[in-house]
Design a protein around this motif. Structure first.
Motif, mmCIF file in Angstrom:
data_model
loop_
_atom_site.group_PDB
_atom_site.id
_atom_site.type_symbol
_atom_site.label_atom_id
_atom_site.label_comp_id
_atom_site.label_asym_id
_atom_site.label_seq_id
_atom_site.Cartn_x
_atom_site.Cartn_y
_atom_site.Cartn_z
ATOM 1 N N THR A 26 67.242 32.922 83.698
ATOM 2 C CA THR A 26 66.090 32.268 83.104
ATOM 3 C C THR A 26 65.179 33.340 82.547
ATOM 4 O O THR A 26 64.452 33.993 83.283
ATOM 5 C CB THR A 26 65.318 31.435 84.159
ATOM 6 O OG1 THR A 26 66.221 30.518 84.765
ATOM 7 C CG2 THR A 26 64.155 30.686 83.506
ATOM 8 N N PRO A 27 65.247 33.605 81.227
ATOM 9 C CA PRO A 27 64.463 34.693 80.652
ATOM 10 C C PRO A 27 62.973 34.474 80.852
ATOM 11 O O PRO A 27 62.502 33.332 80.921
ATOM 12 C CB PRO A 27 64.824 34.646 79.161
ATOM 13 C CG PRO A 27 66.056 33.818 79.071
ATOM 14 C CD PRO A 27 66.018 32.880 80.221
ATOM 15 N N PRO A 28 62.197 35.558 80.956
ATOM 16 C CA PRO A 28 60.743 35.399 81.059
ATOM 17 C C PRO A 28 60.196 34.705 79.824
ATOM 18 O O PRO A 28 60.693 34.860 78.717
ATOM 19 C CB PRO A 28 60.238 36.849 81.125
ATOM 20 C CG PRO A 28 61.429 37.671 81.518
ATOM 21 C CD PRO A 28 62.621 36.946 80.988
ATOM 22 N N ALA A 29 59.153 33.933 80.036
ATOM 23 C CA ALA A 29 58.532 33.241 78.906
ATOM 24 C C ALA A 29 57.938 34.263 77.945
ATOM 25 O O ALA A 29 57.383 35.271 78.356
ATOM 26 C CB ALA A 29 57.441 32.304 79.423
ATOM 27 N N GLN A 30 58.072 34.001 76.641
ATOM 28 C CA GLN A 30 57.506 34.881 75.641
ATOM 29 C C GLN A 30 56.026 34.565 75.440
ATOM 30 O O GLN A 30 55.597 33.419 75.603
ATOM 31 C CB GLN A 30 58.251 34.726 74.322
ATOM 32 C CG GLN A 30 59.733 35.035 74.423
ATOM 33 C CD GLN A 30 59.975 36.478 74.831
ATOM 34 O OE1 GLN A 30 59.657 37.386 74.096
ATOM 35 N NE2 GLN A 30 60.542 36.672 76.000
ATOM 36 N N THR A 31 55.265 35.569 75.105
ATOM 37 C CA THR A 31 53.845 35.381 74.898
ATOM 38 C C THR A 31 53.508 35.562 73.430
ATOM 39 O O THR A 31 54.197 36.272 72.707
ATOM 40 C CB THR A 31 53.034 36.394 75.721
ATOM 41 O OG1 THR A 31 53.422 37.714 75.304
ATOM 42 C CG2 THR A 31 53.306 36.236 77.201
ATOM 43 N N ALA A 32 52.467 34.911 72.997
ATOM 44 C CA ALA A 32 51.990 35.134 71.639
ATOM 45 C C ALA A 32 51.507 36.568 71.520
ATOM 46 O O ALA A 32 50.997 37.146 72.476
ATOM 47 C CB ALA A 32 50.863 34.155 71.321
ATOM 48 N N HIS A 33 51.690 37.164 70.341
ATOM 49 C CA HIS A 33 51.248 38.541 70.124
ATOM 50 C C HIS A 33 49.737 38.597 70.335
ATOM 51 O O HIS A 33 48.977 37.927 69.649
ATOM 52 C CB HIS A 33 51.600 38.984 68.702
ATOM 53 C CG HIS A 33 51.623 40.465 68.546
ATOM 54 N ND1 HIS A 33 50.580 41.268 68.953
ATOM 55 C CD2 HIS A 33 52.561 41.290 68.030
ATOM 56 C CE1 HIS A 33 50.862 42.517 68.686
ATOM 57 N NE2 HIS A 33 52.070 42.566 68.125
ATOM 58 N N PRO A 34 49.250 39.392 71.292
ATOM 59 C CA PRO A 34 47.814 39.410 71.575
ATOM 60 C C PRO A 34 47.040 40.062 70.438
ATOM 61 O O PRO A 34 47.561 40.885 69.685
ATOM 62 C CB PRO A 34 47.726 40.264 72.849
ATOM 63 C CG PRO A 34 48.934 41.151 72.793
ATOM 64 C CD PRO A 34 50.008 40.324 72.137
ATOM 65 N N ALA A 35 45.782 39.666 70.311
ATOM 66 C CA ALA A 35 44.922 40.283 69.310
ATOM 67 C C ALA A 35 44.723 41.755 69.648
ATOM 68 O O ALA A 35 44.584 42.122 70.811
ATOM 69 C CB ALA A 35 43.578 39.559 69.273
ATOM 70 N N ARG A 36 44.741 42.592 68.620
ATOM 71 C CA ARG A 36 44.557 44.017 68.865
ATOM 72 C C ARG A 36 43.096 44.292 69.215
ATOM 73 O O ARG A 36 42.182 43.850 68.515
ATOM 74 C CB ARG A 36 44.947 44.825 67.633
ATOM 75 C CG ARG A 36 46.443 44.842 67.374
ATOM 76 C CD ARG A 36 46.778 45.607 66.115
ATOM 77 N NE ARG A 36 48.221 45.775 65.978
ATOM 78 C CZ ARG A 36 48.811 46.332 64.935
ATOM 79 N NH1 ARG A 36 48.072 46.765 63.928
ATOM 80 N NH2 ARG A 36 50.119 46.460 64.886
ATOM 81 N N PRO A 37 42.862 45.052 70.292
ATOM 82 C CA PRO A 37 41.479 45.402 70.615
ATOM 83 C C PRO A 37 40.914 46.348 69.564
ATOM 84 O O PRO A 37 41.648 47.069 68.895
ATOM 85 C CB PRO A 37 41.614 46.100 71.981
ATOM 86 C CG PRO A 37 43.019 46.627 72.001
ATOM 87 C CD PRO A 37 43.828 45.633 71.230
ATOM 88 N N THR A 38 39.593 46.330 69.404
ATOM 89 C CA THR A 38 38.956 47.246 68.465
ATOM 90 C C THR A 38 39.114 48.667 68.978
ATOM 91 O O THR A 38 38.698 48.968 70.094
ATOM 92 C CB THR A 38 37.467 46.914 68.310
ATOM 93 O OG1 THR A 38 37.342 45.567 67.833
ATOM 94 C CG2 THR A 38 36.800 47.869 67.327
ATOM 95 N N PRO A 39 39.741 49.567 68.210
ATOM 96 C CA PRO A 39 39.959 50.921 68.706
ATOM 97 C C PRO A 39 38.637 51.669 68.859
ATOM 98 O O PRO A 39 37.715 51.498 68.052
ATOM 99 C CB PRO A 39 40.821 51.575 67.622
ATOM 100 C CG PRO A 39 41.369 50.444 66.808
ATOM 101 C CD PRO A 39 40.339 49.368 66.884
ATOM 102 N N PRO A 40 38.506 52.490 69.893
ATOM 103 C CA PRO A 40 37.317 53.337 70.013
ATOM 104 C C PRO A 40 37.361 54.445 68.972
ATOM 105 O O PRO A 40 38.422 54.778 68.442
ATOM 106 C CB PRO A 40 37.448 53.905 71.433
ATOM 107 C CG PRO A 40 38.932 53.930 71.688
ATOM 108 C CD PRO A 40 39.478 52.719 70.974
ATOM 109 N N THR A 41 36.217 54.997 68.651
ATOM 110 C CA THR A 41 36.149 56.139 67.742
ATOM 111 C C THR A 41 36.363 57.408 68.557
ATOM 112 O O THR A 41 35.587 57.706 69.458
ATOM 113 C CB THR A 41 34.801 56.193 67.019
ATOM 114 O OG1 THR A 41 34.632 54.987 66.266
ATOM 115 C CG2 THR A 41 34.725 57.394 66.081
#
Length: 382
Positions: A26-41
């Motif tokens: 029973t393969p693990p459930a797939q997740t929606a691609h998460p939103a990318r966090p805002t990268p720090p400078t």
């Protein structure tokens, strides 16, 4: 289950590895691609980063010097990035390639809205169960400079994620200025998608010689036949370039086939753990370049130009494996290249994001001029 097994077998064949069994009943459930966090400078003077020369705002490094440089925050386009009056214009042509015609990439795709799940036993491994065979088409654009002499063997540059009209404009001007050789440019579009489980991810993030072999066997012969040009077989007259995963792909091409390519140009190179399917020989994907491959391998005859932005990508997925910081990855690349004595130029750009358009407009002409240092400008090699 039979469908999953057949998919696993197909993908393992394309990755050059033996077929692997399905992960579980029973393969693990797939997740929606998460939103990318805002990268720090990021600060280029952070402890552990390479020592770099900070240039006056608005200036770029000289094209004849190796080393590490900091530019920005202002990024004014170089004059070579605009069409200049009186400069000869090369011809740009396009053709389309079908997945049904490829022996090396028959095509895969990841189902829309899905991504994958980290292996509970190893966060550096991503389990993707929603990738399956799928057709694609890709565009290939070919730039032939006005100064090309038919029948001569021309140097050339292969770019990923094409078409790239900015590159063609830069080459028009640089060739006219005698700053780069009279060269052909070949921009190859990817086979669609992004990251693990996609055709683009398979092509660009796989640590093997397969993509270079695809270009050599399936793209370049078409270019020569369709446009009646001759491409040099001299690796010193062959270059690769790209941004993001296309950038790491550019180095992968030259690393696994240095008999074909000696020159590499990358923006925001994805030197992180993005490879899929998993390969135990390079378990951390392109992160292996600076972790093991460059420090532990004989020096290859490569020349590299690299760039990263101060707001470049930082851990934009579910893996949390500490191998998804693009700035750290490129800084480590510069450290390893310097330690091993490679000819390279590394540019850290302030006020810049991932494959930053303004930075590319400012630096691409200088990057190309640096890339072709040492190659005869007046005439193509035969």
């Amino acid at each position: 289950m039979l469908r999953l097994l057949s998919i696993a077998f197909l993908i393992s064949l394309m990755a050059g590895a033996p077929a692997a069994p399905a992960q579980s009943a029973t393969p693990p459930a797939q997740t929606a691609h998460p939103a990318r966090p805002t990268p720090p400078t990021r600060d280029p003077h952070t402890p552990g980063y390479v020592t770099a020369k900070e240039l006056p705002d608005g200036t770029i490094p000289p094209a004849s010097v190796d080393g590490n440089f900091i530019i920005g925050p202002t990024h004014t386009p170089a004059p070579e990035m605009s069409v200049q009056p009186g400069v000869p214009q090369g011809t740009v042509s396009e053709f389309v390639m079908q997945s049904t015609d490829s022996k090396l990439y028959p095509g895969i795709a990841r189902e829309p809205g899905t991504f994958g799940t980290p292996d509970p036993n190893d966060p550096a491994k991503l389990i993707v169960t929603t990738s399956h065979p799928a057709p694609y088409t890709r565009r290939v654009e070919v730039y032939v400079p006005k100064q090309y002499v038919p029948g001569t063997a021309a140097p050339f540059i292969v770019g990923t994620d094409g078409p790239d009209h900015a590159l063609f404009t830069a080459l028009d001007n640089l060739i006219a200025e005698h700053k780069v050789p009279v060269m052909i440019a070949i921009s190859v579009s990817n086979g669609s998608g992004d990251a693990q489980g996609s055709e683009r991810g398979l092509e660009y993030d796989t640590m093997s010689g397969r993509y270079a072999e695809f270009v050599e066997k399936e793209v370049l012969p078409l270019v020569e036949a369709k446009y009646h040009v001759k491409l040099t077989s001299d690796p010193d007259g062959r270059a690769t370039m790209g941004g993001s995963s296309g950038g790491s792909c550019a180095l992968i091409m030259a690393w696994y086939h240095p008999e074909w390519y000696h020159r590499v140009l990358t923006y925001s190179g994805t030197y992180v753990n993005q490879q899929w399917p998993y390969n135990p020989q390079t378990p951390h994907g392109a992160w292996e370049f600076h972790e093991h491959l460059i420090p532990n391998s004989p020096v290859k005859p490569l020349r590299l130009w690299m760039e990263v932005g101060d707001r470049d990508l930082f851990n934009p997925n579910v893996m949390r494996d500490n191998m998804h910081d693009w700035v750290v990855a490129n800084e480590r690349m510069a450290q390893m290249l310097a330690a091993r004595g490679y000819h390279y130029q590394f540019v850290f750009a302030r006020n810049a994001g991932h494959v930053d358009h303004a930075v590319r407009q400012q630096t691409l002409p200088e990057a190309l001029e640096y890339l072709w240092q040492g190659y005869p400008i007046a005439a193509a090699k035969q």
